[in-house]
Design an enzyme around this catalytic site. Structure first.
Site, PDB file in Angstrom:
ATOM      1  N   LYS A  51     -29.641  36.059 -35.054  1.00 19.40           N
ATOM      2  CA  LYS A  51     -29.642  34.629 -34.721  1.00 19.40           C
ATOM      3  C   LYS A  51     -29.959  34.428 -33.237  1.00 19.40           C
ATOM      4  O   LYS A  51     -30.720  33.538 -32.855  1.00 19.40           O
ATOM      5  CB  LYS A  51     -28.286  34.008 -35.083  1.00 19.40           C
ATOM      6  N   GLN A  95     -19.034  33.073 -36.538  1.00 20.33           N
ATOM      7  CA  GLN A  95     -19.491  34.055 -37.524  1.00 20.33           C
ATOM      8  C   GLN A  95     -18.325  34.452 -38.432  1.00 20.33           C
ATOM      9  O   GLN A  95     -17.277  34.878 -37.955  1.00 20.33           O
ATOM     10  CB  GLN A  95     -20.080  35.286 -36.806  1.00 20.33           C
ATOM     11  N   ASP A 118     -23.478  24.854 -38.392  1.00 17.85           N
ATOM     12  CA  ASP A 118     -23.347  25.658 -39.617  1.00 17.85           C
ATOM     13  C   ASP A 118     -22.950  24.776 -40.800  1.00 17.85           C
ATOM     14  O   ASP A 118     -23.010  25.207 -41.949  1.00 17.85           O
ATOM     15  CB  ASP A 118     -22.283  26.745 -39.419  1.00 17.85           C
TER      16      ASP A 118
END
Ligand code: NAD
Length: 281
Positions: A51, A95, A118
């Site tokens: 990412k 994450q 997200d």
């Protein structure tokens, strides 16, 4: 059979994002993404570095807050609150998975919904369900982009989702319902999985079990989307679908790697760009 090439589509999207970033820079704004990475899970480290690399290629400002496994929940919360107030950061990604002593829901709820690129905050999730503008989780949105790119019509289609997690199956179901599909969501407790997958025009699988979906579980001409990412002992990366045999039967299928995975990252950049554009406004 047509291969649904997520890698190629992701590249196309990322290069158009890079152009928009150049234009934004002329207005004095550089999109910024901050990642929280807790512990030493090798897969999480790989995902975050992928990412980060994509962010850099697109011209974003990006930082990674690496924290040890032993970190306390309060310390993670304090870091997120600090990033919430950092004007250079438009998007925050935590994450997952987090270590067991951390309450993931509590952590995700601290992220400012305006920076929740997200799409995991309950505020955004609720808006997705109600079909209102929101950050939707990147993997399901990436799948929707693949459908769009290949002109796959969803209206009235029977779609079976296998896997019902908060980040994959549930938001996927919401997006497909909003696109007027008829959606069946299956999971570990489903009594007869094959009965549902065989009846579907489109099967979308995100479980984490290699070869779960076999050729006798899909109908002829079905469209198959494989979200699973599994590393075999040999080191080979595979999805949840027995690709070799299932691909003989279906009309479209995503490969692993090179299918949904790259689209997830492209959608993360896209969401972060949207957040940065709001900053300009
Ligand atoms: P999860 O463990 O949170 O959820 C798994 C889901 O699968 C659950 O709903 C569970 O009930 C269901 N399930 C488990 N075994 C099953 C079985 N035998 N039959 C039917 N259903 C079963 O996992 P997750 O975070 O949603 O991830 C799922 C998979 O998708 C993993 O392989 C993960 O690596 C992958 N993933 C890929 C991307 C991507 O970008 N391609 C993004 C996120 C997750």
């Amino acid at each position: 059979m047509t291969l649904l090439d997520g890698k190629k589509l992701a590249k196309k999207i990322e290069s158009s994002i890079a152009k928009e970033v150049e234009e934004l820079k002329d207005k004095g704004v550089v999109p910024g993404l901050a990642a929280i990475l807790v512990g030493d899970d090798p897969a999480s480290h790989t995902y975050v570095s992928m990412k980060e690399k994509s962010c850099k290629n697109a011209g974003f400002y990006s930082i990674v807050h690496k924290m040890p496994n032993t970190i306390s929940q309060d310390e993670i919360i304090d870091t997120i609150k600090m990033i919430n107030n950092n004007p250079r950061i438009d998007g925050i990604l935590v994450q997952l998975p987090l270590p067991e002593h951390i309450d993931t829901t509590k952590i995700l709820e601290v992220v400012d919904p305006k920076k929740d690129v997200d799409g995991f905050h309950p505020y955004n999730m609720g808006r997705v369900v109600e079909n209102l503008p929101a950050f939707a989780p990147c993997t399901p949105v990436g799948v929707m982009e693949i459908f769009k790119e290949y002109s796959i019509d969803l209206e009235g289609k029977d779609i079976c989702i296998v896997g019902a997690s908060n980040i994959v199956g549930k938001p996927m179901a919401a997006l497909l319902l909003n696109a007027n599909a008829t959606v069946t969501v299956t999971h570990i407790y489903t009594k007869d999985l094959a009965k549902h997958t065989k009846a579907a025009d489109i099967v979308i699988v995100g479980v984490g079990v290699p070869n779960l979906i076999k050729e006798d579980m899909v109908k002829d001409g079905a469209i198959v989307i494989d979200i699973g990412i599994n590393r075999l002992e040999s080191g080979k990366l595979v999805g949840d679908v027995d690709f070799e045999n299932v691909s003989q039967k279906c009309s479209y299928i995503t490969p692993v790697p090179g299918g949904v995975g790259p689209m997830t990252i492209a959608m993360l950049l896209s969401n972060t760009l949207q957040a940065a554009k709001r900053r300009v406004k």
